[in-house]
Scaffold this active site. Structure first.
Site, PDB file in Angstrom:
ATOM      1  N   ASP A  68       0.833  -1.202   0.000  1.00 37.55           N
ATOM      2  CA  ASP A  68       0.000   0.000   0.000  1.00 37.55           C
ATOM      3  C   ASP A  68       0.870   1.255   0.000  1.00 37.55           C
ATOM      4  OD1 ASP A  68      -2.263  -1.534   0.076  1.00 37.55           O
ATOM      5  OD2 ASP A  68      -2.577  -1.326   2.242  1.00 37.55           O
ATOM      6  N   ASP A  74       2.295   7.396   8.365  1.00 36.78           N
ATOM      7  CA  ASP A  74       2.527   5.951   8.449  1.00 36.78           C
ATOM      8  C   ASP A  74       3.989   5.684   8.801  1.00 36.78           C
ATOM      9  OD1 ASP A  74      -0.026   4.847   7.735  1.00 36.78           O
ATOM     10  OD2 ASP A  74       0.374   5.323   5.635  1.00 36.78           O
ATOM     11  N   GLU A  97       2.920  -3.858   9.819  1.00 39.20           N
ATOM     12  CA  GLU A  97       2.255  -3.808   8.514  1.00 39.20           C
ATOM     13  C   GLU A  97       3.076  -3.011   7.509  1.00 39.20           C
ATOM     14  OE1 GLU A  97      -1.597  -1.480   6.911  1.00 39.20           O
ATOM     15  OE2 GLU A  97      -2.035  -2.935   8.494  1.00 39.20           O
ATOM     16  N   GLU A  98       3.913  -2.104   7.997  1.00 42.02           N
ATOM     17  CA  GLU A  98       4.692  -1.233   7.119  1.00 42.02           C
ATOM     18  C   GLU A  98       6.046  -1.816   6.741  1.00 42.02           C
ATOM     19  OE1 GLU A  98       3.261   1.282   5.838  1.00 42.02           O
ATOM     20  OE2 GLU A  98       1.501   1.301   7.144  1.00 42.02           O
ATOM     21  N   ASP A 115      -0.121  -2.606  13.491  1.00 36.42           N
ATOM     22  CA  ASP A 115      -0.414  -1.660  12.417  1.00 36.42           C
ATOM     23  C   ASP A 115      -0.194  -0.296  13.049  1.00 36.42           C
ATOM     24  OD1 ASP A 115      -1.451   0.091  10.583  1.00 36.42           O
ATOM     25  OD2 ASP A 115      -3.381  -0.912  10.350  1.00 36.42           O
ATOM     26  N   LEU A 117      -0.423   2.863  12.170  1.00 39.22           N
ATOM     27  CA  LEU A 117      -1.409   3.943  12.026  1.00 39.22           C
ATOM     28  C   LEU A 117      -2.541   3.473  11.115  1.00 39.22           C
ATOM     29  CD1 LEU A 117      -1.916   6.778  13.117  1.00 39.22           C
ATOM     30  CD2 LEU A 117      -0.993   7.673  10.981  1.00 39.22           C
ATOM     31  N   ASP A 118      -3.512   2.832  11.707  1.00 37.76           N
ATOM     32  CA  ASP A 118      -4.695   2.395  10.977  1.00 37.76           C
ATOM     33  C   ASP A 118      -5.549   3.607  10.598  1.00 37.76           C
ATOM     34  OD1 ASP A 118      -7.016   0.477  10.318  1.00 37.76           O
ATOM     35  OD2 ASP A 118      -7.856   1.775  11.868  1.00 37.76           O
ATOM     36  N   GLU A 271      -4.171  -6.778  12.074  1.00 35.00           N
ATOM     37  CA  GLU A 271      -5.456  -6.164  12.397  1.00 35.00           C
ATOM     38  C   GLU A 271      -6.468  -7.194  12.900  1.00 35.00           C
ATOM     39  OE1 GLU A 271      -5.568  -2.640   9.055  1.00 35.00           O
ATOM     40  OE2 GLU A 271      -5.562  -4.723   8.352  1.00 35.00           O
TER      41      GLU A 271
END
Length: 333
Positions: A68, A74, A97-98, A115, A117-118, A271
Site C-alpha cells: 500500500d 505511516d 504492517e509497514e 499496524d 497507524l490504521d 489487524e
C-alpha cells in the site's frame, strides 16, 4: 490506611491496572512490553495531533510491506513503534504492517505485531485514526517469522490506541477488556472503562454501502433484511461508517452491532487477530464470515481476509446467510 477524602478518588493508572490483570506465567517482562507499546501510542498521538503544524499531511512517496502507498504519518508512526520496542529488552521480535519482514530485536521473550497507524488515509481531514497491536510469546528457537505467524488464539495481550477527541488505550491480557484515557495533565494512562462488555446485539452495522452492487447475494439479503427490521432483531438497523477500522470497532465495542469489510482486504496478523481477541474478551465475536478469526493459522505475514467484528448474536446472524464474503478487488478510493 487513612480513608480517602470525600470527593477525591485514587487514580488507577496502567501500572495499577496491570498488577490486577497480570496473566498467569507472565509478569514484569510482559509489563515492560505493554509499557513500551503504551509509550509509543502516546508519542504517535502527539505527532498525529501536530501533523498539520509539522508538515506531516500527504503521501510519503513510498510503499509499505503490504504494497500500500504510505502516508507521511505511516512512516513516522512506524518509526516510533520500532524505536520503543527496540529499546525494550522483553521484546525480541517486532512485525509491522509497514515492513516487508519481521525485525529481529534480540532475545526477548515476546513478539509484537502492529499496524502503526490504521486509517491513515483519514489523517488529512482530521478523522479519528488508531494503532493496533498484539503480543505473542516467542516459542523457543522460533525464527522471527515463525514467532508472529501464530494463530490469534495464542495472543498473550492485544489492544489499540485511538486518536480522537480523547486518546485512548483499549487492551486485554486475557481476562476482559479495559479502556484507559490519556490524562494530558498527569501524562498518565488512567482507567476510565474498567470492564468493557459489548452488548450481545446492537442496532448499527458498519461497512461501505457504496460497494453494495458488488456484494454477494447472502450479504445483500442480510443487509436488506436488517435495514427493514425483519431480522432476528425486530428493530431497523442504521449504518455508521468512518472508514477507520479502530474508530468503527471502538464504537461497536461500546454500543454493539458490527463493523467489517467483506473483501479480503484487512490483514490477519496486524489487524484481524488483535481486534478479534478484544471482541471475544468483551463477549463478542470475530469472524471472516465463515470461521472464527482466532482459529486461523496465518500462512503469510501480510495475509488478508474478510473481517466482521461485533456482537455475538449479530455475527452469528450474519454468518447464517452463508454467502457474505466478497471477492478480492482494489478500489481507487
Amino acid at each position: 490506611m487513612a480513608a480517602a477524602r470525600a470527593g477525591v478518588q485514587p487514580v488507577e493508572t496502567l501500572d495499577v491496572w496491570y498488577e490486577a490483570n497480570t496473566p498467569a506465567g507472565h509478569g514484569p517482562e510482559l509489563h515492560s512490553a505493554l509499557r513500551a507499546v503504551a509509550t509509543a501510542v502516546k508519542a504517535i498521538a502527539a505527532r498525529t495531533a501536530r501533523a498539520g503544524l509539522e508538515g506531516l499531511y500527504g503521501a510519503a512517496g513510498t510503499t509499505g510491506g503490504g504494497g500500500d502507498s504510505q502516508k507521511k504519518l505511516d512512516v513516522v508512526a512506524n518509526d516510533i513503534m520500532v524505536a520503543q520496542l527496540s529499546a525494550c529488552p522483553a521484546v525480541g521480535v517486532a512485525a509491522s504492517e509497514e515492513e516487508e519482514a519481521p525485525l529481529a530485536l534480540g532475545s526477548g521473550r515476546y513478539a509484537v505485531v502492529f499496524d502503526p497507524l490504521d486509517g491513515s488515509r483519514n489523517i488529512d481531514v482530521a478523522i479519528p485514526t488508531g494503532t493496533i497491536w498484539g503480543i505473542y510469546e516467542r516459542p523457543a528457537g522460533a525464527s522471527p517469522e515463525a514467532a508472529v505467524l501464530q494463530a490469534g488464539s495464542k495472543l498473550v495481550a492485544a489492544g489499540y490506541g485511538l486518536y480522537s477527541s480523547a486518546t485512548m488505550l483499549v487492551l486485554s491480557t486475557g481476562s476482559g477488556v479495559a479502556g484507559l484515557t490519556l490524562d494530558s495533565l498527569l501524562g498518565e494512562w488512567v482507567v476510565t472503562h474498567r470492564s468493557i462488555k459489548i452488548p450481545d446485539r446492537g442496532q448499527i452495522y458498519s461497512l461501505n454501502d457504496a460497494r453494495r452492487w458488488e456484494w454477494p447475494d447472502g450479504l445483500r439479503r442480510y443487509i436488506d433484511t436488517i435495514q427493514r427490521g425483519e431480522g432476528e432483531h425486530p428493530k431497523q438497523y442504521s449504518a455508521r461508517y468512518v472508514c477507520s477500522l479502530v474508530a468503527d470497532v471502538h464504537r461497536t465495542l461500546l454500543t454493539g452491532g458490527w463493523a467489517g469489510n467483506p473483501r479480503p482486504h484487512l490483514r490477519l496478523v496486524y489487524e484481524g487477530n488483535p481486534l478479534a481477541m478484544l471482541l471475544e474478551q468483551a463477549g463478542g465475536s470475530g469472524s471472516d464470515g465463515k470461521r472464527r478469526v482466532l482459529s486461523i493459522a496465518p500462512s503469510a505475514l501480510h495475509q488478508r481476509l474478510p473481517l466482521f467484528l461485533g456482537s455475538a448474536r449479530d455475527i452469528a446472524e450474519l454468518e447464517s446467510y452463508g454467502d457474505v464474503q466478497q471477492g478480492a478487488k482494489t478500489y481507487e478510493l
